[in-house]
Design a protein around this motif. Structure first.
Motif, short mmCIF file in Angstrom:
data_model
loop_
_atom_site.label_atom_id
_atom_site.label_comp_id
_atom_site.label_asym_id
_atom_site.label_seq_id
_atom_site.Cartn_x
_atom_site.Cartn_y
_atom_site.Cartn_z
N ARG A 1 0.66 -1.39 -0.07
CA ARG A 1 0.09 -0.07 -0.10
C ARG A 1 0.73 1.29 0.04
O ARG A 1 0.20 2.35 -0.23
CB ARG A 1 -0.97 0.04 1.19
N MET A 2 2.06 1.16 0.24
CA MET A 2 3.03 2.29 -0.04
C MET A 2 3.57 2.59 -1.20
O MET A 2 4.43 3.33 -1.28
CB MET A 2 4.03 2.08 1.48
N ARG B 1 1.77 8.84 0.56
CA ARG B 1 2.94 8.02 1.12
C ARG B 1 3.74 9.10 1.86
O ARG B 1 4.08 8.82 3.04
CB ARG B 1 3.65 7.20 0.28
N ARG C 1 -4.45 3.12 2.72
CA ARG C 1 -3.50 3.67 3.63
C ARG C 1 -4.24 4.51 4.83
O ARG C 1 -3.74 4.54 6.05
CB ARG C 1 -2.78 4.76 3.19
N ARG D 1 -3.34 1.74 8.76
CA ARG D 1 -2.12 0.81 8.28
C ARG D 1 -1.97 -0.21 9.45
O ARG D 1 -1.00 -0.74 9.35
CB ARG D 1 -0.95 1.81 8.26
#
Length: 436
Positions: free
Chosen positions: A169-170, A326, A387, A390
């Motif tokens: 997801r980053m 991010r 995100r 997390r």
């Protein structure tokens, strides 16, 4: 008559009165109407005019854009003007909050259909546009429906990947090569970033600041900027100096910009080292936007979804942007000034947006380019949504279970709603005509 009354009420509730320049822009075509009337979108969800699948409204909440449409994605640099990594991502968080992911999915899908109508109208001369776009091949409604399906499929693919490898997801979208429709836009953004060959001529900084002088100052642009009085400037400098990362070199008031928030008061600060600057020092300068923030569009109708949404409007925007990106802007804050909440954020040197004409007109658009754009936005939006939490993959797991079961129903609802927006635009025209 109920519909025209609702449009009138919602526009005046947010904008204060009817007949602003913003409203005249919105009456030009349904695509711009949709962009400027996010509050109506949420009124329609609350009143079940836009019927979203109930199962998708029962999924775990996440951070959402709130005003998710194809014009609110583009290229920018991570960490704001402090970074040099150019990525493709959501670029507008003014209506961000904790909410239902399906809000963003349905609003973006609606924008794809209205983009097709807009581009056909530009090509046929029904809507005002650049002369060179007359007669250009335009995407069809059928292609827009395909784009919705691909947008949702890519969104799901990213959610699945996040379940298998949460660190995914980053990831970011930063590599587009020919013949992708975004390849040219990416090259343009890279060229405008600090150190790029067009930084001194085409960057966000260069467009509004005279960089030829040893002491940079805002250009004289009377259609964009209005000087402050000495007292106003002193107050602004005193209030916001502690939030800057360097000295305030110049200040100005930014006149109406955008569509959805065109009537919100905003200022630009030129920030950088004091004294005479060499060319090598100019990348240390950047523009900081100070913008009065109104409540996110969904919250008038959905105020109790999450305690987080009780944060003041500027704080909520900053908080959601930090979660969805991010590497968010290093200069991103909120300040109470003169009794109002203002959002403080760095404007990206390399910011490059996407207009509907860029992706909906021309041979490249109809031969796969529009579909490529929808895919990219599906991936970028999913990354932003994933995100939101997390610590776990609860959101992703629920989404990949439920969305495939309800994609057809969602697409059907969105198609009906896009047709309603065509009618709404005409109703706004009639409202403005009666006002005149």
């Amino acid at each position: 008559m109920q519909r025209i009354a609702l449009i009138n009420t919602e526009l005046q509730r947010v904008d204060g009165k009817l007949g602003l320049a913003k409203h005249r822009k919105m009456a030009a075509n349904p695509y711009i109407f949709m962009r400027g009337a996010a509050q109506l979108f949420y009124a329609d969800i609350a009143n079940e005019v836009l019927r979203l699948p109930a199962a998708l409204l029962q999924l775990p909440l996440t951070t959402v854009m709130g005003d998710c449409h194809l014009g609110n994605f583009g290229f920018l640099t991570e960490e704001g003007s402090h970074g040099d990594q150019v990525i493709f991502s959501p670029n507008d968080f003014d209506d961000a909050c904790i909410g239902h992911a399906v809000w963003d999915l349905s609003r973006f899908s609606t924008s794809l259909l209205l983009c097709a109508d807009y581009c056909q109208g530009i090509s046929q001369g029904r809507y005002e546009g650049e002369p060179q776009n007359l007669g250009k091949p335009a995407i069809s409604q059928e292609l827009a429906q395909q784009a919705i399906a691909l947008f949702l499929a890519q969104y799901l693919q990213v959610c699945r990947a996040s379940i298998d490898a949460p660190e995914s997801r980053m990831k970011v979208l930063n590599l587009f090569s020919k013949p992708h429709i975004l390849a040219k836009k990416q090259r343009k953004a890279v060229a405008r970033a600090a150190g790029g060959e067009q930084f001194l001529s085409k960057s966000a900084l260069a467009k509004v600041v005279d960089l030829t002088q040893h002491s940079p100052r805002f250009r004289y642009l009377p259609k964009k900027f209005r000087p402050l009085t000495a007292e106003q400037e002193k107050d602004l400098r005193c209030t916001f100096a502690p939030y800057m990362d360097d000295s305030i070199l110049d200040v100005t008031r930014r006149l109406d910009a955008g569509t959805g928030s065109a009537n919100m008061q905003r200022y630009y600060l030129l920030v950088g080292p004091e004294g005479e600057l060499a060319a090598s020092d100019l990348p240390l300068c950047h523009i900081v936007e100070i913008k009065k923030q109104r409540a996110a569009a969904p919250l008038h109708w959905f105020a109790d979804l999450s305690p987080v949404n009780r944060l003041n409007a500027a704080h909520l925007t900053a908080s959601c942007q930090r979660r969805m990106q991010r590497r968010p802007d290093l200069l991103l804050d909120e300040v109470l000034w003169q009794g109002e909440h203002y959002l403080v954020r760095s404007r990206h040197h390399a910011r490059v947006g996407v207009a509907p004409e860029d992706i909906g007109l021309g041979n490249k658009a109809i031969n796969g380019g529009f579909l490529d754009y929808a895919r990219a936005c599906g991936q970028a939006l999913a990354l932003a949504h994933c995100r939101g939490d997390r610590r776990s993959v609860r959101f992703e797991s629920a989404m990949v279970t439920q969305l495939p079961l309800h994609m057809e129903a969602l697409q059907k609802s969105v198609s009906s709603y896009a047709k309603l927006q065509l009618n709404d635009c005409n109703l706004l025209k009639s409202l403005l005509e009666t006002k005149v």
